[in-house]
Design a protein around this motif. Structure first.
Motif, PDB file in Angstrom:
ATOM      1  N   VAL A   4       0.805  -1.070   0.084  1.00 58.95           N
ATOM      2  CA  VAL A   4       0.033  -0.046  -0.106  1.00 58.95           C
ATOM      3  C   VAL A   4       0.885   1.321  -0.021  1.00 58.95           C
ATOM      4  N   ILE A   5       0.746   2.181  -0.769  1.00 60.86           N
ATOM      5  CA  ILE A   5       1.402   3.403  -0.816  1.00 60.86           C
ATOM      6  C   ILE A   5       0.470   4.624  -0.648  1.00 60.86           C
ATOM      7  N   LYS A   6       0.801   5.381   0.299  1.00 65.74           N
ATOM      8  CA  LYS A   6      -0.175   6.648   0.512  1.00 65.74           C
ATOM      9  C   LYS A   6       0.951   7.648   0.857  1.00 65.74           C
ATOM     10  N   PRO A   7       0.264   9.010   0.764  1.00 64.50           N
ATOM     11  CA  PRO A   7       1.167  10.067   1.194  1.00 64.50           C
ATOM     12  C   PRO A   7       1.551   9.942   2.531  1.00 64.50           C
ATOM     13  N   LEU A   8       3.023  10.404   2.810  1.00 68.69           N
ATOM     14  CA  LEU A   8       3.661   9.949   4.082  1.00 68.69           C
ATOM     15  C   LEU A   8       2.877  10.895   5.298  1.00 68.69           C
ATOM     16  N   THR A   9       2.659  10.564   6.494  1.00 68.43           N
ATOM     17  CA  THR A   9       2.020  11.166   7.333  1.00 68.43           C
ATOM     18  C   THR A   9       3.219  11.753   8.444  1.00 68.43           C
ATOM     19  N   GLN A  10       2.659  12.805   9.250  1.00 69.53           N
ATOM     20  CA  GLN A  10       3.663  13.474   9.886  1.00 69.53           C
ATOM     21  C   GLN A  10       4.246  12.539  11.031  1.00 69.53           C
ATOM     22  N   LEU A  11       3.203  11.582  11.475  1.00 72.26           N
ATOM     23  CA  LEU A  11       3.361  10.529  12.502  1.00 72.26           C
ATOM     24  C   LEU A  11       4.553   9.463  12.055  1.00 72.26           C
ATOM     25  N   GLN A  12       4.551   9.149  10.379  1.00 71.47           N
ATOM     26  CA  GLN A  12       5.417   8.351  10.065  1.00 71.47           C
ATOM     27  C   GLN A  12       6.875   8.995   9.728  1.00 71.47           C
ATOM     28  N   ALA A  13       6.802  10.299   9.408  1.00 68.23           N
ATOM     29  CA  ALA A  13       7.919  11.020   9.116  1.00 68.23           C
ATOM     30  C   ALA A  13       8.837  11.077  10.496  1.00 68.23           C
ATOM     31  N   GLU A  14       8.121  11.444  11.521  1.00 71.70           N
ATOM     32  CA  GLU A  14       8.833  11.485  13.040  1.00 71.70           C
ATOM     33  C   GLU A  14       9.325   9.966  13.096  1.00 71.70           C
ATOM     34  N   ASP A  15       8.544   9.046  12.937  1.00 73.74           N
ATOM     35  CA  ASP A  15       8.842   7.557  13.330  1.00 73.74           C
ATOM     36  C   ASP A  15      10.292   7.213  12.414  1.00 73.74           C
ATOM     37  N   ILE A  16      10.310   7.750  11.166  1.00 73.64           N
ATOM     38  CA  ILE A  16      11.437   7.451  10.301  1.00 73.64           C
ATOM     39  C   ILE A  16      12.737   8.383  10.964  1.00 73.64           C
ATOM     40  N   ALA A  17      12.485   9.431  11.381  1.00 72.50           N
ATOM     41  CA  ALA A  17      13.643  10.669  11.643  1.00 72.50           C
ATOM     42  C   ALA A  17      14.060   9.961  12.984  1.00 72.50           C
ATOM     43  N   TYR A  18      13.245   9.724  13.708  1.00 74.32           N
ATOM     44  CA  TYR A  18      13.825   9.316  15.223  1.00 74.32           C
ATOM     45  C   TYR A  18      14.095   8.143  15.428  1.00 74.32           C
ATOM     46  N   HIS A  19      13.669   7.054  14.668  1.00 77.75           N
ATOM     47  CA  HIS A  19      13.667   5.500  15.047  1.00 77.75           C
ATOM     48  C   HIS A  19      14.450   4.701  14.171  1.00 77.75           C
ATOM     49  N   TRP A  20      14.639   5.107  12.958  1.00 75.15           N
ATOM     50  CA  TRP A  20      15.270   4.411  11.968  1.00 75.15           C
ATOM     51  C   TRP A  20      16.571   4.601  11.884  1.00 75.15           C
ATOM     52  N   HIS A  21      17.518   3.736  12.284  1.00 74.17           N
ATOM     53  CA  HIS A  21      18.618   3.971  12.407  1.00 74.17           C
ATOM     54  C   HIS A  21      19.559   2.735  11.846  1.00 74.17           C
ATOM     55  N   TYR A  22      20.527   3.164  10.954  1.00 70.24           N
ATOM     56  CA  TYR A  22      21.212   2.095  10.056  1.00 70.24           C
ATOM     57  C   TYR A  22      22.579   1.661  10.568  1.00 70.24           C
ATOM     58  N   ALA A  23      22.967   0.315  10.525  1.00 69.93           N
ATOM     59  CA  ALA A  23      24.195  -0.102  11.175  1.00 69.93           C
ATOM     60  C   ALA A  23      25.495   0.257  10.181  1.00 69.93           C
ATOM     61  N   GLY A  24      26.501   0.514  11.012  1.00 67.03           N
ATOM     62  CA  GLY A  24      27.721   0.651  10.294  1.00 67.03           C
ATOM     63  C   GLY A  24      27.772   1.956   9.320  1.00 67.03           C
ATOM     64  N   GLU A  25      28.502   1.650   8.047  1.00 67.79           N
ATOM     65  CA  GLU A  25      28.604   2.790   7.338  1.00 67.79           C
ATOM     66  C   GLU A  25      27.091   3.448   6.697  1.00 67.79           C
ATOM     67  N   TYR A  26      26.310   2.313   6.855  1.00 68.70           N
ATOM     68  CA  TYR A  26      25.013   2.651   6.229  1.00 68.70           C
ATOM     69  C   TYR A  26      24.279   3.772   7.406  1.00 68.70           C
ATOM     70  N   SER A  27      24.817   4.026   8.295  1.00 73.13           N
ATOM     71  CA  SER A  27      24.207   5.259   9.208  1.00 73.13           C
ATOM     72  C   SER A  27      24.294   6.550   8.523  1.00 73.13           C
ATOM     73  N   PHE A  28      25.149   6.637   7.511  1.00 70.54           N
ATOM     74  CA  PHE A  28      25.274   7.797   6.732  1.00 70.54           C
ATOM     75  C   PHE A  28      23.773   7.992   6.131  1.00 70.54           C
ATOM     76  N   TYR A  29      22.850   7.118   6.070  1.00 70.39           N
ATOM     77  CA  TYR A  29      21.647   7.312   5.674  1.00 70.39           C
ATOM     78  C   TYR A  29      20.539   7.678   6.859  1.00 70.39           C
ATOM     79  N   ASP A  30      20.744   7.603   7.998  1.00 70.86           N
ATOM     80  CA  ASP A  30      20.051   8.158   9.122  1.00 70.86           C
ATOM     81  C   ASP A  30      19.554   9.577   8.742  1.00 70.86           C
ATOM     82  N   MET A  31      18.233   9.920   9.110  1.00 65.72           N
ATOM     83  CA  MET A  31      17.551  11.121   8.729  1.00 65.72           C
ATOM     84  C   MET A  31      18.422  12.154   9.666  1.00 65.72           C
ATOM     85  N   ASP A  32      19.079  11.784  10.831  1.00 66.02           N
ATOM     86  CA  ASP A  32      19.528  12.861  11.692  1.00 66.02           C
ATOM     87  C   ASP A  32      20.918  13.123  11.286  1.00 66.02           C
TER      88      ASP A  32
END
Length: 154
Positions: A4-32
């Motif tokens: 399912v593809i829908k416009p990103l909600t503010q709650l989803q944006a905050e979840d990605i920004a604050y909780h999605w953390h990639y391991a190792g060199e891929y932390s380059f892609y962390d939103m923060d």
């Protein structure tokens, strides 16, 4: 398991920004990892109407942005939930994004840019049909990094 593809909600944006953390060199892609990117991603006006959530079984699995550019070209950026990366799910995720962009925007070509160290993503892009166009340097995350521009012919 329908995607399912829908416009990103503010709650989803905050979840990605604050909780999605990639391991190792891929932390380059962390939103923060880049303050400007973080601010834009968290601002509904900054995201505009071009950022979408990708869900499967009511779980957010990724997101993508799509920007129509000159001619009949769309530029995309995408991210998959960190715990799903490196597990063989990338091709299906990318194909869902490409299908959505193709159906809704009707481009002749889709482009993206990927950090050249990200061999894992480049491999997926090539398998799905992207070709390498050129490399360039880009200032981001407090330094300058080499990126590869890739093209998908629709």
């Amino acid at each position: 398991m329908a995607v399912v593809i829908k416009p990103l909600t503010q709650l989803q944006a905050e979840d990605i920004a604050y909780h999605w953390h990639y391991a190792g060199e891929y932390s380059f892609y962390d939103m923060d990892a880049d303050e400007e990117d973080l601010i834009e991603f968290l601002d509904p006006a900054g995201r505009g109407d071009h950022t979408y959530a990708v869900s499967q079984d009511d779980e957010l699995t990724g997101y993508f942005t799509v920007q129509p550019v000159e001619g009949n070209i769309c530029n995309i950026g995408l991210g998959m939930r960190p715990d799903l990366t490196g597990r063989g799910a990338g091709q299906a995720f990318l194909k869902s994004v490409l299908h959505n962009v193709t159906v809704n925007f009707h481009p002749e070509r889709i482009t993206l840019a990927v950090a050249t160290f990200n061999a894992r993503a480049i491999k997926v892009y090539l398998k799905v049909g992207f070709t390498a166009a050129h490399t360039f340097m880009q200032d981001t995350n407090g330094s300058s990094y080499e990126f590869m521009s890739m093209v998908y012919e629709c």
